[in-house]
Structure formats: C-alpha cells, structure tokens
Design a protein around this motif. Structure first.
Motif, PDB file in Angstrom:
ATOM      1  N   MET A  57      60.590 -30.391  75.644  1.00 13.45           N
ATOM      2  CA  MET A  57      60.793 -31.627  76.348  1.00 13.45           C
ATOM      3  C   MET A  57      62.273 -32.018  76.220  1.00 13.45           C
ATOM      4  O   MET A  57      62.807 -32.070  75.118  1.00 13.45           O
ATOM      5  N   PRO A  58      62.958 -32.299  77.312  1.00 15.98           N
ATOM      6  CA  PRO A  58      64.372 -32.661  77.234  1.00 15.98           C
ATOM      7  C   PRO A  58      64.551 -34.024  76.568  1.00 15.98           C
ATOM      8  O   PRO A  58      63.730 -34.922  76.720  1.00 15.98           O
ATOM      9  N   GLN A  59      65.633 -34.134  75.803  1.00 12.48           N
ATOM     10  CA  GLN A  59      65.913 -35.386  75.112  1.00 12.48           C
ATOM     11  C   GLN A  59      66.531 -36.381  76.087  1.00 12.48           C
ATOM     12  O   GLN A  59      67.425 -36.046  76.851  1.00 12.48           O
ATOM     13  N   ARG A  60      66.023 -37.627  76.063  1.00 13.10           N
ATOM     14  CA  ARG A  60      66.532 -38.660  76.950  1.00 13.10           C
ATOM     15  C   ARG A  60      67.826 -39.228  76.389  1.00 13.10           C
ATOM     16  O   ARG A  60      67.990 -39.365  75.191  1.00 13.10           O
ATOM     17  N   LEU A  61      68.732 -39.580  77.281  1.00 17.03           N
ATOM     18  CA  LEU A  61      69.971 -40.219  76.866  1.00 17.03           C
ATOM     19  C   LEU A  61      69.706 -41.684  76.545  1.00 17.03           C
ATOM     20  O   LEU A  61      68.909 -42.340  77.208  1.00 17.03           O
ATOM     21  N   PRO A  62      70.371 -42.208  75.505  1.00 15.77           N
ATOM     22  CA  PRO A  62      70.159 -43.613  75.154  1.00 15.77           C
ATOM     23  C   PRO A  62      70.601 -44.544  76.276  1.00 15.77           C
ATOM     24  O   PRO A  62      71.543 -44.257  77.007  1.00 15.77           O
ATOM     25  N   GLN A  63      69.932 -45.652  76.375  1.00 16.60           N
ATOM     26  CA  GLN A  63      70.278 -46.655  77.364  1.00 16.60           C
ATOM     27  C   GLN A  63      71.547 -47.373  76.926  1.00 16.60           C
ATOM     28  O   GLN A  63      71.916 -47.372  75.758  1.00 16.60           O
ATOM     29  N   ALA A  64      72.193 -48.012  77.865  1.00 11.94           N
ATOM     30  CA  ALA A  64      73.456 -48.708  77.608  1.00 11.94           C
ATOM     31  C   ALA A  64      73.309 -49.752  76.504  1.00 11.94           C
ATOM     32  O   ALA A  64      74.201 -49.898  75.662  1.00 11.94           O
ATOM     33  N   ARG A  65      72.190 -50.463  76.481  1.00 10.33           N
ATOM     34  CA  ARG A  65      71.989 -51.488  75.443  1.00 10.33           C
ATOM     35  C   ARG A  65      71.936 -50.875  74.054  1.00 10.33           C
ATOM     36  O   ARG A  65      72.428 -51.455  73.082  1.00 10.33           O
ATOM     37  N   VAL A  66      71.326 -49.708  73.943  1.00 10.55           N
ATOM     38  CA  VAL A  66      71.231 -49.033  72.648  1.00 10.55           C
ATOM     39  C   VAL A  66      72.617 -48.568  72.206  1.00 10.55           C
ATOM     40  O   VAL A  66      72.994 -48.720  71.037  1.00 10.55           O
ATOM     41  N   LEU A  67      73.378 -48.020  73.129  1.00 15.90           N
ATOM     42  CA  LEU A  67      74.735 -47.590  72.803  1.00 15.90           C
ATOM     43  C   LEU A  67      75.591 -48.774  72.363  1.00 15.90           C
ATOM     44  O   LEU A  67      76.339 -48.693  71.380  1.00 15.90           O
ATOM     45  N   ARG A  68      75.475 -49.876  73.080  1.00 11.86           N
ATOM     46  CA  ARG A  68      76.238 -51.087  72.745  1.00 11.86           C
ATOM     47  C   ARG A  68      75.813 -51.617  71.375  1.00 11.86           C
ATOM     48  O   ARG A  68      76.646 -52.003  70.554  1.00 11.86           O
ATOM     49  N   ALA A  69      74.513 -51.613  71.097  1.00 13.86           N
ATOM     50  CA  ALA A  69      74.022 -52.074  69.799  1.00 13.86           C
ATOM     51  C   ALA A  69      74.546 -51.189  68.666  1.00 13.86           C
ATOM     52  O   ALA A  69      74.897 -51.686  67.592  1.00 13.86           O
ATOM     53  N   GLY A  70      74.604 -49.895  68.904  1.00 11.79           N
ATOM     54  CA  GLY A  70      75.153 -48.978  67.903  1.00 11.79           C
ATOM     55  C   GLY A  70      76.603 -49.286  67.600  1.00 11.79           C
ATOM     56  O   GLY A  70      77.013 -49.314  66.432  1.00 11.79           O
ATOM     57  N   ARG A  71      77.379 -49.549  68.632  1.00 13.93           N
ATOM     58  CA  ARG A  71      78.800 -49.905  68.439  1.00 13.93           C
ATOM     59  C   ARG A  71      78.932 -51.228  67.697  1.00 13.93           C
ATOM     60  O   ARG A  71      79.753 -51.365  66.787  1.00 13.93           O
ATOM     61  N   GLN A  72      78.109 -52.209  68.063  1.00 17.00           N
ATOM     62  CA  GLN A  72      78.168 -53.514  67.399  1.00 17.00           C
ATOM     63  C   GLN A  72      77.773 -53.396  65.928  1.00 17.00           C
ATOM     64  O   GLN A  72      78.438 -53.973  65.062  1.00 17.00           O
ATOM     65  N   ALA A  73      76.714 -52.658  65.643  1.00 14.42           N
ATOM     66  CA  ALA A  73      76.285 -52.478  64.256  1.00 14.42           C
ATOM     67  C   ALA A  73      77.377 -51.773  63.454  1.00 14.42           C
ATOM     68  O   ALA A  73      77.674 -52.154  62.314  1.00 14.42           O
ATOM     69  N   GLY A  74      77.981 -50.761  64.045  1.00 14.75           N
ATOM     70  CA  GLY A  74      79.078 -50.063  63.372  1.00 14.75           C
ATOM     71  C   GLY A  74      80.266 -50.971  63.117  1.00 14.75           C
ATOM     72  O   GLY A  74      80.869 -50.935  62.034  1.00 14.75           O
ATOM     73  N   ASN A  75      80.588 -51.799  64.093  1.00 17.07           N
ATOM     74  CA  ASN A  75      81.692 -52.752  63.906  1.00 17.07           C
ATOM     75  C   ASN A  75      81.374 -53.743  62.795  1.00 17.07           C
ATOM     76  O   ASN A  75      82.255 -54.113  62.017  1.00 17.07           O
ATOM     77  N   HIS A  76      80.126 -54.177  62.710  1.00 20.51           N
ATOM     78  CA  HIS A  76      79.734 -55.105  61.655  1.00 20.51           C
ATOM     79  C   HIS A  76      79.888 -54.457  60.276  1.00 20.51           C
ATOM     80  O   HIS A  76      80.371 -55.089  59.330  1.00 20.51           O
ATOM     81  N   VAL A  77      79.483 -53.197  60.176  1.00 15.60           N
ATOM     82  CA  VAL A  77      79.629 -52.480  58.905  1.00 15.60           C
ATOM     83  C   VAL A  77      81.108 -52.386  58.532  1.00 15.60           C
ATOM     84  O   VAL A  77      81.492 -52.663  57.388  1.00 15.60           O
ATOM     85  N   ALA A  78      81.948 -52.025  59.483  1.00 15.63           N
ATOM     86  CA  ALA A  78      83.382 -51.912  59.204  1.00 15.63           C
ATOM     87  C   ALA A  78      83.963 -53.259  58.784  1.00 15.63           C
ATOM     88  O   ALA A  78      84.783 -53.332  57.859  1.00 15.63           O
ATOM     89  N   THR A  79      83.521 -54.324  59.423  1.00 19.09           N
ATOM     90  CA  THR A  79      84.014 -55.656  59.066  1.00 19.09           C
ATOM     91  C   THR A  79      83.574 -56.040  57.660  1.00 19.09           C
ATOM     92  O   THR A  79      84.377 -56.557  56.874  1.00 19.09           O
ATOM     93  N   TRP A  80      82.303 -55.790  57.315  1.00 19.45           N
ATOM     94  CA  TRP A  80      81.835 -56.069  55.952  1.00 19.45           C
ATOM     95  C   TRP A  80      82.656 -55.286  54.939  1.00 19.45           C
ATOM     96  O   TRP A  80      83.028 -55.818  53.887  1.00 19.45           O
ATOM     97  N   ARG A  81      82.928 -54.014  55.233  1.00 18.06           N
ATOM     98  CA  ARG A  81      83.724 -53.176  54.319  1.00 18.06           C
ATOM     99  C   ARG A  81      85.100 -53.793  54.107  1.00 18.06           C
ATOM    100  O   ARG A  81      85.570 -53.949  52.974  1.00 18.06           O
ATOM    101  N   LYS A  82      85.742 -54.190  55.195  1.00 25.76           N
ATOM    102  CA  LYS A  82      87.096 -54.751  55.102  1.00 25.76           C
ATOM    103  C   LYS A  82      87.094 -56.109  54.406  1.00 25.76           C
ATOM    104  O   LYS A  82      87.997 -56.405  53.620  1.00 25.76           O
TER     105      LYS A  82
END
Length: 103
Positions: free
Chosen positions: A1-26
C-alpha cells in the motif's frame, strides 16, 4: 500500500512543535548538544525534530520534552478527560476496561 503524504496542517503542526521545542531549549540556555545528550538522542535527530520533520520517533520527541521539563504538560494536553466532551461521554461511550483508574 503506498504511503500517503501528510496534509498541510500536519506539516505545519510539525514545524510549530519543532519551533516550540527550539524556543524552550533556548529559554533554558541549552545548546542543541546539551539537550540531545540529556534526551539520549543525536544532535542530528534533535535538529530534525526542531525543524519539524515528521520522521522523528515519538520516543525521541517525548525524551526531549522530558529533558525540557515539559513532558507532563504535553501529556496532560492530550488527556480527553480534561475536556468537557471527554468527561460528558466517559460513562456512556467507553467500556469499563479503558476508563482511567480512580487512583
């Protein structure tokens, strides 16, 4: 079964979560090397997580949150029993075995 590409909202959420982690670290004055070591992951994995890449394991993400002192907060944010809907539907919709213990 081919893997589906993530939706734009999921990609955006991943970027936001990553930015939050980086901000907490800093905010805590940690370098990426320090946080990666505390979380037991590589700097490359931490960089991917902070960039919002979706292939980082849940375990790595949770270890980073633990190292930042944010694990309990993240877990609580997902608790369905902390919502009006979850509390209202708990008794009627869920079988007894999946209800939270009363400890």
């Amino acid at each position: 079964m081919p893997q589906r590409l993530p939706q734009a909202r999921v990609l955006r959420a991943g970027r936001q979560a990553g930015n939050h982690v980086a901000t907490w670290r800093k905010l805590q004055g940690l370098t990426s090397a320090q946080l990666a070591e505390r979380a037991g992951i590589s700097r490359t994995t931490l960089s991917k997580l902070e960039s919002g890449e979706l292939g980082v394991s849940l375990g790595a993400y949770l270890n980073v949150l633990r190292s930042l002192g944010q694990l309990d907060r993240a877990v609580e944010a997902l608790d369905p029993y902390e919502t009006d809907l979850g509390r209202a539907r708990a008794d009627e919709a869920l079988p007894r075995r999946v209800r939270p213990s009363s400890s």
